[in-house]
Design an enzyme around this catalytic site. Structure first.
Site, PDB file in Angstrom:
ATOM      1  N   GLY A   5      46.626  53.847  37.852  1.00 45.80           N
ATOM      2  CA  GLY A   5      46.427  54.705  36.675  1.00 45.80           C
ATOM      3  C   GLY A   5      47.758  55.069  36.033  1.00 45.80           C
ATOM      4  N   LYS A   6      48.735  54.146  36.149  1.00 48.33           N
ATOM      5  CA  LYS A   6      50.074  54.405  35.592  1.00 48.33           C
ATOM      6  C   LYS A   6      50.018  54.581  34.077  1.00 48.33           C
ATOM      7  CE  LYS A   6      51.455  50.574  37.491  1.00 48.33           C
ATOM      8  NZ  LYS A   6      50.279  50.267  38.346  1.00 48.33           N
ATOM      9  N   ALA A  10      50.842  42.900  34.313  1.00 49.34           N
ATOM     10  CA  ALA A  10      50.372  44.287  34.306  1.00 49.34           C
ATOM     11  C   ALA A  10      49.203  44.443  33.345  1.00 49.34           C
ATOM     12  CB  ALA A  10      51.508  45.218  33.875  1.00 49.34           C
ATOM     13  N   GLY A  11      48.351  45.395  33.641  1.00 44.25           N
ATOM     14  CA  GLY A  11      47.271  45.783  32.736  1.00 44.25           C
ATOM     15  C   GLY A  11      47.130  47.282  32.829  1.00 44.25           C
ATOM     16  N   HIS A  12      47.561  47.991  31.803  1.00 45.99           N
ATOM     17  CA  HIS A  12      47.542  49.453  31.828  1.00 45.99           C
ATOM     18  C   HIS A  12      46.525  49.954  30.803  1.00 45.99           C
ATOM     19  CE1 HIS A  12      51.957  49.412  33.459  1.00 45.99           C
ATOM     20  NE2 HIS A  12      51.090  48.831  34.253  1.00 45.99           N
ATOM     21  N   THR A  29      48.375  36.318  38.918  1.00 47.81           N
ATOM     22  CA  THR A  29      47.674  36.473  37.643  1.00 47.81           C
ATOM     23  C   THR A  29      47.804  35.203  36.790  1.00 47.81           C
ATOM     24  OG1 THR A  29      49.646  37.419  36.633  1.00 47.81           O
ATOM     25  CG2 THR A  29      48.082  38.965  37.617  1.00 47.81           C
ATOM     26  N   ARG A  72      69.575  31.215  38.164  1.00 49.58           N
ATOM     27  CA  ARG A  72      70.493  31.129  37.022  1.00 49.58           C
ATOM     28  C   ARG A  72      70.178  29.968  36.083  1.00 49.58           C
ATOM     29  NH1 ARG A  72      75.274  31.754  41.218  1.00 49.58           N
ATOM     30  NH2 ARG A  72      73.811  30.323  42.162  1.00 49.58           N
ATOM     31  N   THR A 105      43.681  42.607  33.509  1.00 51.50           N
ATOM     32  CA  THR A 105      44.401  41.406  33.090  1.00 51.50           C
ATOM     33  C   THR A 105      43.576  40.148  33.327  1.00 51.50           C
ATOM     34  OG1 THR A 105      46.488  42.500  33.512  1.00 51.50           O
ATOM     35  CG2 THR A 105      46.560  40.118  33.418  1.00 51.50           C
ATOM     36  N   ARG A 130      38.339  44.108  41.839  1.00 55.28           N
ATOM     37  CA  ARG A 130      39.386  44.656  42.709  1.00 55.28           C
ATOM     38  C   ARG A 130      38.782  44.905  44.083  1.00 55.28           C
ATOM     39  NH1 ARG A 130      41.411  48.971  38.131  1.00 55.28           N
ATOM     40  NH2 ARG A 130      42.629  47.495  36.910  1.00 55.28           N
ATOM     41  N   LYS A 169      41.774  59.516  39.828  1.00 51.11           N
ATOM     42  CA  LYS A 169      40.409  59.080  40.149  1.00 51.11           C
ATOM     43  C   LYS A 169      39.729  59.897  41.244  1.00 51.11           C
ATOM     44  CE  LYS A 169      39.661  54.835  38.470  1.00 51.11           C
ATOM     45  NZ  LYS A 169      39.614  53.389  38.249  1.00 51.11           N
ATOM     46  N   ASP A 212      37.625  62.107  40.694  1.00 53.84           N
ATOM     47  CA  ASP A 212      36.224  62.231  40.251  1.00 53.84           C
ATOM     48  C   ASP A 212      35.338  61.130  40.816  1.00 53.84           C
ATOM     49  OD1 ASP A 212      38.064  60.820  38.340  1.00 53.84           O
ATOM     50  OD2 ASP A 212      36.169  60.135  37.488  1.00 53.84           O
TER      51      ASP A 212
HETATM   52  P1  GDP Z   1      47.516  50.920  35.876  1.00 57.05           P
HETATM   53  O1  GDP Z   1      47.671  49.452  35.939  1.00 57.05           O
HETATM   54  O2  GDP Z   1      48.177  51.635  36.994  1.00 57.05           O
HETATM   55  O3  GDP Z   1      47.883  51.499  34.540  1.00 57.05           O
HETATM   56  O4  GDP Z   1      45.953  51.217  36.069  1.00 57.05           O
HETATM   57  P2  GDP Z   1      44.748  50.417  35.347  1.00 57.05           P
HETATM   58  O5  GDP Z   1      44.683  50.843  33.927  1.00 57.05           O
HETATM   59  O6  GDP Z   1      44.809  48.975  35.643  1.00 57.05           O
HETATM   60  O7  GDP Z   1      43.509  50.977  36.178  1.00 57.05           O
HETATM   61  C1  GDP Z   1      43.212  52.333  36.236  1.00 57.05           C
HETATM   62  C2  GDP Z   1      41.813  52.556  35.623  1.00 57.05           C
HETATM   63  O8  GDP Z   1      41.357  53.838  35.970  1.00 57.05           O
HETATM   64  C3  GDP Z   1      41.788  52.517  34.101  1.00 57.05           C
HETATM   65  O9  GDP Z   1      40.564  51.975  33.689  1.00 57.05           O
HETATM   66  C4  GDP Z   1      41.906  53.983  33.705  1.00 57.05           C
HETATM   67  O10 GDP Z   1      41.308  54.262  32.450  1.00 57.05           O
HETATM   68  C5  GDP Z   1      41.138  54.633  34.811  1.00 57.05           C
HETATM   69  N1  GDP Z   1      41.595  55.978  35.190  1.00 57.05           N
HETATM   70  C6  GDP Z   1      42.870  56.476  35.267  1.00 57.05           C
HETATM   71  N2  GDP Z   1      42.865  57.713  35.768  1.00 57.05           N
HETATM   72  C7  GDP Z   1      41.569  58.028  36.030  1.00 57.05           C
HETATM   73  C8  GDP Z   1      40.917  59.163  36.599  1.00 57.05           C
HETATM   74  O11 GDP Z   1      41.539  60.156  36.980  1.00 57.05           O
HETATM   75  N3  GDP Z   1      39.547  59.094  36.726  1.00 57.05           N
HETATM   76  C9  GDP Z   1      38.824  58.005  36.332  1.00 57.05           C
HETATM   77  N4  GDP Z   1      37.509  58.006  36.497  1.00 57.05           N
HETATM   78  N5  GDP Z   1      39.418  56.919  35.800  1.00 57.05           N
HETATM   79  C10 GDP Z   1      40.761  56.928  35.660  1.00 57.05           C
HETATM   80  P1  IMO Z   2      49.457  46.843  37.121  1.00 57.38           P
HETATM   81  O1  IMO Z   2      50.754  47.101  36.399  1.00 57.38           O
HETATM   82  C1  IMO Z   2      47.401  44.908  40.457  1.00 57.38           C
HETATM   83  C2  IMO Z   2      49.117  41.129  41.922  1.00 57.38           C
HETATM   84  C3  IMO Z   2      48.317  39.857  41.697  1.00 57.38           C
HETATM   85  C4  IMO Z   2      48.739  39.053  42.913  1.00 57.38           C
HETATM   86  C5  IMO Z   2      50.223  39.445  43.069  1.00 57.38           C
HETATM   87  C6  IMO Z   2      51.188  38.439  42.459  1.00 57.38           C
HETATM   88  O2  IMO Z   2      48.279  46.764  36.203  1.00 57.38           O
HETATM   89  O3  IMO Z   2      49.267  47.769  38.259  1.00 57.38           O
HETATM   90  P2  IMO Z   2      51.875  37.844  39.955  1.00 57.38           P
HETATM   91  O4  IMO Z   2      51.055  37.319  38.804  1.00 57.38           O
HETATM   92  O5  IMO Z   2      52.531  39.154  39.680  1.00 57.38           O
HETATM   93  O6  IMO Z   2      52.830  36.834  40.504  1.00 57.38           O
HETATM   94  O7  IMO Z   2      50.804  38.099  41.144  1.00 57.38           O
HETATM   95  O8  IMO Z   2      50.371  40.695  42.415  1.00 57.38           O
HETATM   96  N1  IMO Z   2      49.378  41.916  40.693  1.00 57.38           N
HETATM   97  C7  IMO Z   2      48.768  43.075  40.385  1.00 57.38           C
HETATM   98  N2  IMO Z   2      47.774  43.744  41.015  1.00 57.38           N
HETATM   99  N3  IMO Z   2      47.952  45.427  39.338  1.00 57.38           N
HETATM  100  C8  IMO Z   2      48.962  44.782  38.715  1.00 57.38           C
HETATM  101  O9  IMO Z   2      49.634  45.329  37.665  1.00 57.38           O
HETATM  102  C9  IMO Z   2      49.388  43.526  39.203  1.00 57.38           C
HETATM  103  N4  IMO Z   2      50.333  42.640  38.828  1.00 57.38           N
HETATM  104  C10 IMO Z   2      50.321  41.678  39.754  1.00 57.38           C
HETATM  105  O10 IMO Z   2      46.936  40.109  41.684  1.00 57.38           O
HETATM  106  O11 IMO Z   2      48.067  39.505  44.046  1.00 57.38           O
HETATM  107 MG    MG Z   3      46.519  47.720  35.978  1.00 56.19          MG
END
Ligand code: GDP
Ligand code: IMO
Ligand code: MG
Length: 427
Positions: free
Chosen positions: A15-16, A39-41, A128, A142, A299, A304, A330, A332
């Protein structure tokens, strides 16, 4: 003035994005310092949902300057389509700064990521497929192509030629794939250069000046502590350093600028891809966590893997990163459970381990030792203060805090920006 780091405490997806977005109103710069579009945020603002891959989450806060630091690997095509996607929704990337020293993901990196995974078969990492590992590999060897090379067509042509002379041998002779045409890559990347040029900067210098002017810089990590190339569950890791130690190298600011290290910690555990995961639940409980928590990759769309909270890992993340504050997300999702198990230590071949075992073999054999805590039935998604949480939820938070060894300063009770209980200010 201060800089803060925001780092994933588990295997990513803690949840970054939400945490960074929450701080958007209090900071001046948000810097991605490692990783790439692996990454997928996800950020939810009102009825709008955004999925960011390469752009720092600060892009969503109008006053923030978003920065892609030197430690990031950039797929320029992906970056531009992300910029265009946000522009179509009325969000401008005009302020974006991109480090001239960041490395570029090239077509051969993506080709090699896919083909090496296929060759690994059962031993695959489950990457990924975005070319992350091969791009960092070339950086260390390099042979990388950097953002600044886009500014000099002659150098760009030479670097592509040199890289492909070797990589085409590997692609064709080792993996039996088609080689990649250097001229086509050059033309493609010169096209990207035109659009990226206005954003390219000496971002280390920009950030240093900003800190001197009392601006607040937030360093936003991708991935998480257990995916760190040095401190994670190697080889099932990513190819960069998400931990706080990597933040300074990847942003170009010195360690003595850091005042806060904020760990993002999910109230349970998830992981995507292969590798050890002691508290993983492969039964219907795991499925329940996945469905209730919406644990599907942003992503790659992969399910998961889900399991209970692992306090050994949280303690490790506190130690490796020097966490000053945790943002527990999370909470909740756990509402409605009778009892909530928490892993407090491992058992490996009959021996109790309070810390992560030293060897990969032992970690693969680690069996969780659980303690159970009473759950709560109330919906907590509307909680605004710690006192609004049911007593058992409060006790669960206190327990995790004690076991993790750092204060929990904010608690997520839903995906929305306002669904956060702030116990004490994070920055
Ligand atoms: P990140 O990669 O660390 O930014 O996290 P992701 O976005 O991949 O996954 C976190 C998921 O949890 C997203 O769908 C957020 O919208 C959701 N999320 C974050 N904080 C909370 C929370 O406190 N409660 C709930 N229910 N969902 C949350
Ligand atoms: P965020 O920023 C969860 C995992 C991949 C794989 C390993 C190596 O959304 O938290 P890569 O493509 O980086 O060489 O894959 O790392 N992985 C993640 N898992 N959240 C991520 O990013 C990830 N980025 C890479 O699933 O196991
Ligand atoms: Mg993510």
């Amino acid at each position: 003035m201060p800089a803060a780091v925001l780092v994933g405490a588990q295997w990513g997806d803690e949840g970054k994005g939400k945490a960074t977005d929450l701080l958007g109103g209090d900071v001046d710069y948000v810097v991605r310092y490692q990783g790439g579009n692996n990454a997928g945020h996800t950020v939810v603002i009102g009825d709008q949902k955004y999925a960011l891959h390469l752009l720092p989450t600060g892009i969503l806060s109008p006053e923030v300057v978003p920065v892609i630091g030197n430690g990031v690997v950039i797929d320029p095509g992906v970056l531009l389509s992300e910029i265009d996607g946000l522009a179509a929704r009325g969000i401008s990337a005009e302020r974006l700064l991109i480090s001239a020293n960041a490395h570029l993901i090239m077509p051969h990196h993506k080709a090699l990521d896919k083909v090496t995974e296929r060759y690994l078969g059962k031993a695959k990492i489950g990457t990924t497929g975005r070319g992350i590992g091969p791009a960092y590999g070339d950086k260390i060897a390099r042979m990388g192509v950097r953002v600044q090379d886009l500014l000099d067509p002659g150098i760009l042509a030479k670097k592509i030629e040199v890289a492909l002379t070797e990589k085409n041998q590997v692609l064709t002779k080792v993996y039996n794939r088609r080689g990649i045409e250097p001229q086509a890559v050059l033309e493609e990347y010169l096209g990207y250069a035109e659009r990226l040029k206005p954003h390219i900067a000496d971002t280390s210098l920009v950030l240093s000046k900003a800190l001197d002017e009392d601006k607040f810089v937030l360093l936003e990590g991708g991935q998480g502590t257990l995916l760190d190339i040095d401190h994670g569950t190697y080889p099932f890791v990513t190819s960069s350093s998400p931990t706080s130690g990597g933040a300074c190298a990847g942003a170009g600011i010195p360690p003595n600028r850091l005042t806060k290290i904020i760990g993002i910690l999910k109230a349970y555990t998830t992981r995507v891809g292969s590798g050890p995961f002691p508290t993983e639940l492969t039964d219907e409980m795991g499925e329940w966590l996945r469905t209730t928590g919406g644990e599907y990759g942003v992503t790659t769309g992969r399910n998961r893997r889900c399991g209970w909270f692992d306090a050994v890992i949280a303690r490790y993340a506190t130690r490796i990163n020097g966490v000053t504050d945790y943002f527990l997300t999370k909470l909740d999702v756990l509402s409605g459970l009778e009892r909530i198990p928490v892993c407090v230590a491992y058992e490996v071949d009959g021996v109790r381990h309070d810390e992560i075992p030293m060897t990969q073999t032992d970690f693969h054999h680690a069996k969780p030792i659980y303690e159970e805590f009473p759950g709560w039935q109330e919906d907590i998604t509307g909680a605004k203060t710690f006192a609004d949480l049911p007593p058992n939820a409060q006790a669960y938070v206190r327990t995790l805090e004690e076991m993790s060894g750092a204060p929990i300063s904010a608690i997520g009770v839903g995906p929305g920006r306002d669904q956060t209980v702030v116990v004490r200010p994070l920055v």
